[in-house]
Design a protein around this motif. Sequence first.
Motif, PDB file in Angstrom:
ATOM      1  N   LYS A 143       0.886  -1.190   0.000  1.00  0.00           N
ATOM      2  CA  LYS A 143       0.000   0.000   0.000  1.00  0.00           C
ATOM      3  C   LYS A 143       0.906   1.216   0.000  1.00  0.00           C
ATOM      4  CE  LYS A 143      -4.172  -1.775   1.866  1.00  0.00           C
ATOM      5  NZ  LYS A 143      -4.274  -2.647   3.027  1.00  0.00           N
ATOM      6  N   ASN A 144       0.403   2.355  -0.461  1.00  0.00           N
ATOM      7  CA  ASN A 144       1.214   3.578  -0.391  1.00  0.00           C
ATOM      8  C   ASN A 144       1.441   3.934   1.065  1.00  0.00           C
ATOM      9  OD1 ASN A 144       0.959   3.625  -3.083  1.00  0.00           O
ATOM     10  ND2 ASN A 144      -0.574   5.272  -3.151  1.00  0.00           N
ATOM     11  N   LEU A 145       2.696   4.152   1.416  1.00  0.00           N
ATOM     12  CA  LEU A 145       2.899   4.541   2.821  1.00  0.00           C
ATOM     13  C   LEU A 145       4.063   5.494   2.986  1.00  0.00           C
ATOM     14  CD1 LEU A 145       5.375   2.837   4.453  1.00  0.00           C
ATOM     15  CD2 LEU A 145       3.806   0.995   3.996  1.00  0.00           C
ATOM     16  N   LYS A 146       4.014   6.214   4.125  1.00  0.00           N
ATOM     17  CA  LYS A 146       5.093   7.155   4.446  1.00  0.00           C
ATOM     18  C   LYS A 146       6.047   6.431   5.375  1.00  0.00           C
ATOM     19  CE  LYS A 146       2.566  11.504   4.345  1.00  0.00           C
ATOM     20  NZ  LYS A 146       1.935  12.468   5.251  1.00  0.00           N
ATOM     21  N   LEU A 147       7.266   6.220   4.918  1.00  0.00           N
ATOM     22  CA  LEU A 147       8.243   5.486   5.716  1.00  0.00           C
ATOM     23  C   LEU A 147       8.577   6.226   7.008  1.00  0.00           C
ATOM     24  CD1 LEU A 147       9.527   2.795   5.227  1.00  0.00           C
ATOM     25  CD2 LEU A 147      11.464   3.921   4.180  1.00  0.00           C
ATOM     26  N   GLN A 148       8.485   7.581   6.946  1.00  0.00           N
ATOM     27  CA  GLN A 148       8.818   8.353   8.155  1.00  0.00           C
ATOM     28  C   GLN A 148       7.891   7.991   9.315  1.00  0.00           C
ATOM     29  OE1 GLN A 148       8.242   9.496   5.083  1.00  0.00           O
ATOM     30  NE2 GLN A 148       7.629  11.648   5.082  1.00  0.00           N
ATOM     31  N   ASP A 149       6.607   7.679   9.001  1.00  0.00           N
ATOM     32  CA  ASP A 149       5.671   7.292  10.076  1.00  0.00           C
ATOM     33  C   ASP A 149       6.108   5.983  10.717  1.00  0.00           C
ATOM     34  OD1 ASP A 149       4.280   9.489   9.349  1.00  0.00           O
ATOM     35  OD2 ASP A 149       2.654   8.411   8.310  1.00  0.00           O
ATOM     36  N   VAL A 150       6.544   5.049   9.863  1.00  0.00           N
ATOM     37  CA  VAL A 150       6.991   3.745  10.358  1.00  0.00           C
ATOM     38  C   VAL A 150       8.195   3.945  11.286  1.00  0.00           C
ATOM     39  CG1 VAL A 150       8.010   1.535   9.660  1.00  0.00           C
ATOM     40  CG2 VAL A 150       6.150   2.522   8.309  1.00  0.00           C
ATOM     41  N   ILE A 151       9.157   4.757  10.811  1.00  0.00           N
ATOM     42  CA  ILE A 151      10.380   4.969  11.601  1.00  0.00           C
ATOM     43  C   ILE A 151      10.049   5.632  12.932  1.00  0.00           C
ATOM     44  CG2 ILE A 151      12.618   6.157  11.655  1.00  0.00           C
ATOM     45  CD1 ILE A 151      12.635   5.845   8.564  1.00  0.00           C
ATOM     46  N   GLN A 152       9.214   6.688  12.856  1.00  0.00           N
ATOM     47  CA  GLN A 152       8.905   7.420  14.093  1.00  0.00           C
ATOM     48  C   GLN A 152       8.233   6.525  15.134  1.00  0.00           C
ATOM     49  OE1 GLN A 152       7.206  10.722  12.189  1.00  0.00           O
ATOM     50  NE2 GLN A 152       9.010  12.003  12.559  1.00  0.00           N
ATOM     51  N   SER A 153       7.308   5.654  14.681  1.00  0.00           N
ATOM     52  CA  SER A 153       6.622   4.820  15.680  1.00  0.00           C
ATOM     53  C   SER A 153       7.588   3.802  16.283  1.00  0.00           C
ATOM     54  CB  SER A 153       5.360   4.164  15.089  1.00  0.00           C
ATOM     55  OG  SER A 153       5.649   2.923  14.545  1.00  0.00           O
ATOM     56  N   VAL A 154       8.529   3.267  15.477  1.00  0.00           N
ATOM     57  CA  VAL A 154       9.511   2.308  16.026  1.00  0.00           C
ATOM     58  C   VAL A 154      10.421   3.021  17.032  1.00  0.00           C
ATOM     59  CG1 VAL A 154      11.479   0.835  15.478  1.00  0.00           C
ATOM     60  CG2 VAL A 154       9.468   0.807  14.001  1.00  0.00           C
ATOM     61  N   VAL A 155      10.870   4.238  16.672  1.00  0.00           N
ATOM     62  CA  VAL A 155      11.787   4.968  17.554  1.00  0.00           C
ATOM     63  C   VAL A 155      11.092   5.294  18.889  1.00  0.00           C
ATOM     64  CG1 VAL A 155      13.067   7.135  17.841  1.00  0.00           C
ATOM     65  CG2 VAL A 155      13.222   5.863  15.699  1.00  0.00           C
TER      66      VAL A 155
END
Length: 290
Positions: A143-155
């Motif tokens: 799906k279209n996604l913003k990688l920055q959101d993924v990174i921020q939630s992991v951090v």
Amino acid sequence: MNNSKVLQEKRHMNATSRGAKKELTIDTKYVKKLNASRMAMVGLMKEMERARKELEHAYEELKVLDQMKDEFLEMTSHELKTPLTSMSSFVQLLLDGKLGELKEQQKTGLEIIFEDVRRLEDSVNKIMDISRLDSGIATPNLKNLKLQDVIQSVVERAKPLAESKNVKITEKINKLPAVKGDKMLLEKVVRNLVDNAIKFTDKGEVLIETSSGKDYVVVCVRDTGIGIGQGDIPRLFTKFFQVDHSTPGPGLGLCICKTIVEAHGGKIWAESKLGGGSAFIFTLPVKEND
Ligand SMILES: Nc1ncnc2c1ncn2[C@@H]1O[C@H](COP(=O)(O)OP(=O)(O)OP(=O)(O)O)[C@@H](O)[C@H]1O
Ligand SMILES: [Mg+2]
């Protein structure tokens, strides 16, 4: 038999070449040598064919054993998963005081149990992840996604662990183009890399940086930790590999990362020096214009 006589033994033959009568001389020792080489060659080829069949057989046997090992691991993980889940939820309830007041000593004991159960759960999840990825059950749901959101939630989730080790964790995220990816799977990639960076760093910092090119985005998880020797780098992404086997975990995190990144059409690699920190970098193709 007299050697020089053998050497001189000749066979004379007549042959016609371009109409002219010519004498052809064949040395019988040479013929014998040729025959011996031919026989040796045939013997060698038979030996090679036998070795090839043996190898093929061994390979088939190995494939069956490998499959049995995978099935065993998967079955064991499934068997462990349910009791582990109930153990961790009950221990959590006890720790939260929801099933009555606890003495300090009881709390300490339960905290140790909780940590061990959590670690076991993590290993079981990783074994299940790799077996599902290998068997193709877990293909990415793009799906279209913003990688920055993924990174921020992991951090965000990794901050308490980093703080407990006095390791600073920061992110430098540039504006990134959208990628087509599976959020849950890409979260596993970033989480495994960030978890490793914290696990193998005792002082200093973990930095997550991003950049992008025309067709791809790049994520780099850098740490100031123990680093990895050059000889170990090529084996990092293989199943069950650990530089030091006393490290907690099954040694599957990086193999999971590689399988997921490659299933997205990206690449992953490591740059490191023993004692000099590590950088794990992966790329993902950007979303094509619809
Ligand atoms: N940032 C890092 N710094 C130093 N060594 C690392 C780092 N990341 C990975 N390694 C080395 O690579 C090995 C494999 O990493 P991987 O994440 O696959 O397994 P693991 O962390 O040992 O266990 P798990 O399956 O729980 O992730 C590690 O055991 C460690 O030796
Ligand atoms: Mg790991």
